[in-house]
Structure formats: structure tokens, C-alpha cells
Scaffold this active site. Structure first.
Site, PDB file in Angstrom:
ATOM      1  N   SER A  70     -44.851  75.908  -8.066  1.00 15.52           N
ATOM      2  CA  SER A  70     -45.881  76.888  -7.759  1.00 15.52           C
ATOM      3  C   SER A  70     -45.288  78.047  -6.976  1.00 15.52           C
ATOM      4  O   SER A  70     -44.327  77.868  -6.230  1.00 15.52           O
ATOM      5  CB  SER A  70     -47.010  76.227  -6.952  1.00 15.52           C
ATOM      6  OG  SER A  70     -48.091  77.105  -6.780  1.00 15.52           O
ATOM      7  N   ASP A  71     -45.859  79.215  -7.165  1.00 11.79           N
ATOM      8  CA  ASP A  71     -45.446  80.386  -6.396  1.00 11.79           C
ATOM      9  C   ASP A  71     -46.663  81.287  -6.247  1.00 11.79           C
ATOM     10  O   ASP A  71     -47.564  81.266  -7.082  1.00 11.79           O
ATOM     11  CB  ASP A  71     -44.309  81.137  -7.088  1.00 11.79           C
ATOM     12  CG  ASP A  71     -43.669  82.147  -6.158  1.00 11.79           C
ATOM     13  OD1 ASP A  71     -42.922  81.723  -5.255  1.00 11.79           O
ATOM     14  OD2 ASP A  71     -43.930  83.347  -6.320  1.00 11.79           O
ATOM     15  N   GLN A  72     -46.671  82.079  -5.173  1.00  8.26           N
ATOM     16  CA  GLN A  72     -47.836  82.916  -4.899  1.00  8.26           C
ATOM     17  C   GLN A  72     -47.412  84.274  -4.373  1.00  8.26           C
ATOM     18  O   GLN A  72     -46.443  84.380  -3.627  1.00  8.26           O
ATOM     19  CB  GLN A  72     -48.735  82.237  -3.870  1.00  8.26           C
ATOM     20  CG  GLN A  72     -50.016  82.996  -3.577  1.00  8.26           C
ATOM     21  CD  GLN A  72     -50.831  82.301  -2.512  1.00  8.26           C
ATOM     22  OE1 GLN A  72     -50.465  82.295  -1.349  1.00  8.26           O
ATOM     23  NE2 GLN A  72     -51.927  81.692  -2.931  1.00  8.26           N
TER      24      GLN A  72
END
Length: 196
Positions: A70-72
Site C-alpha cells: 500500500s502507498d498513499q
């Protein structure tokens, strides 16, 4: 047939805490990934690429696992707001966000390392900030010190007082892991939070 072991490709305590809510056994592993954006890369493309890259980096050491990457990013005026890292940058970010809407994009990848099959998506979430005085910003930063959080706040803490309203399908996405979107991807691979 038992499902593959589950690994979260992250050292983020926020993502780990979110995944623990599902009650599934999992391990964590630190992905070695360069997180700098490519020239001309859109925020959406960036979070998709990095979520997949993190999952693949961990899969190289765990070829029999199901990997969650995941990345944001936080975006304001088509610019990416990173983790502030310090007080001065956090003040600038929150002053810029005051009275405005910040778009958070969370990239999610579930990679079956056995087959190499990856499911990748982006979950948007919008945060509408109250008009914030410098004194309120300083007071917030003094109490919470969110220097390791994109956008300079923690929505699961006192940061909620900065907002006028939230807009999105999954509030967990704002913290860094969209659980509502993750659950069907896990179930497809044999991990059932509510049982079979």
C-alpha cells in the site's frame, strides 16, 4: 487447501493496526523501494506503482505468500503533500489546507507471490478542512506531532478536530489501508475475516 501466509509489505504502525482489525494472522516485512515519483507521473499512477513495487519487493523474499502493498499521497492543487518531517513544514501544509479540500489517494496491491498475479486499485478519500488559525495549527502540532503523516495530521487522533467533513467510501483509506476494498481481495485468495 490452506491459504498462503499473509504478509503486509510495510513497517507502518498505522497499517499494521488497521490490518489487525481483521483478526487474520499476518507478518510484516520492510519493502526496499525508492518512493520518489517519476517525472510527469500522476499521483494516482504513483500510488499504484509504489503499492505494487512494495508487494513485489517483499515477494522476492517470500515466494509462497500473499503480499499486501500500500502507498498513499495527499494532493492539494495537483501537488503532492508528503510527510512533513518537521514542525515548519507541517505548519505550511496545514496553513495551505486551511478551508480547502485535500484529496488522499491510497494505492492497494494484493500480490499472490506463487503465481505473480496482482490486483491493484486506488481508493480516493477527500478531507474538507475547517478554516484554521495559526494558533490552532500550532496547538494541534504541539499536542500530536504528526510529522510522519502525509498532510500533517492523524485522523484517528486529534486531527479529526481539523476537519469540517470527510468524503469517501472507506475511512480506513485515510489512515493508509482501505480495508473495505481489501477484504474481497483477501477472500479471493482464501483469507476470510468472517470465516468461510
Amino acid at each position: 487447501m490452506s491459504p498462503p501466509p499473509l504478509i503486509l509489505a510495510s513497517t507502518s504502525p498505522y497499517r499494521r493496526t488497521l490490518l489487525e482489525r481483521l483478526g487474520l494472522p499476518f507478518a510484516t516485512a520492510a519493502p526496499e523501494v525508492d518512493e520518489r515519483p517519476h517525472p510527469g507521473e500522476s499521483p494516482s499512477d504513483l500510488v499504484q506503482r509504489l503499492a505494487a513495487a512494495k508487494a513485489r519487493a517483499v515477494a522476492a523474499h517470500h515466494p509462497d505468500a500473499l503480499i499486501i502493498g500500500s502507498d498513499q499521497v495527499a494532493c492539494l492543487d495537483d501537488a503532492i503533500l508528503g510527510k512533513p518531517g518537521d514542525h515548519t513544514t507541517a505548519i505550511a501544509q496545514l496553513e495551505h489546507a486551511s478551508g480547502r479540500c485535500v484529496l488522499f489517494l491510497t494505492g492497494l496491491c494484493v500480490l499472490d507471490a506463487r503465481s505473480g498475479q496482482a490486483q491493484i486499485l486506488v481508493e480516493p478519500f477527500r478531507v474538507h478542512f475547517r478554516a484554521l488559525s495559526r494558533a490552532r495549527i500550532e496547538g494541534y502540532l504541539e499536542r500530536e506531532r504528526p510529522y510522519d503523516c502525509a498532510g500533517s495530521f492523524r485522523s484517528e487522533g486529534l486531527g479529526i478536530a481539523l476537519f469540517e467533513r470527510l468524503e469517501g467510501d472507506d475511512p480506513n483509506a485515510l489512515i493508509g489501508l482501505p480495508l473495505i476494498r481489501l477484504i474481497p481481495l483477501l477472500e479471493a485468495a482464501g483469507h476470510y475475516p468472517l470465516g468461510c
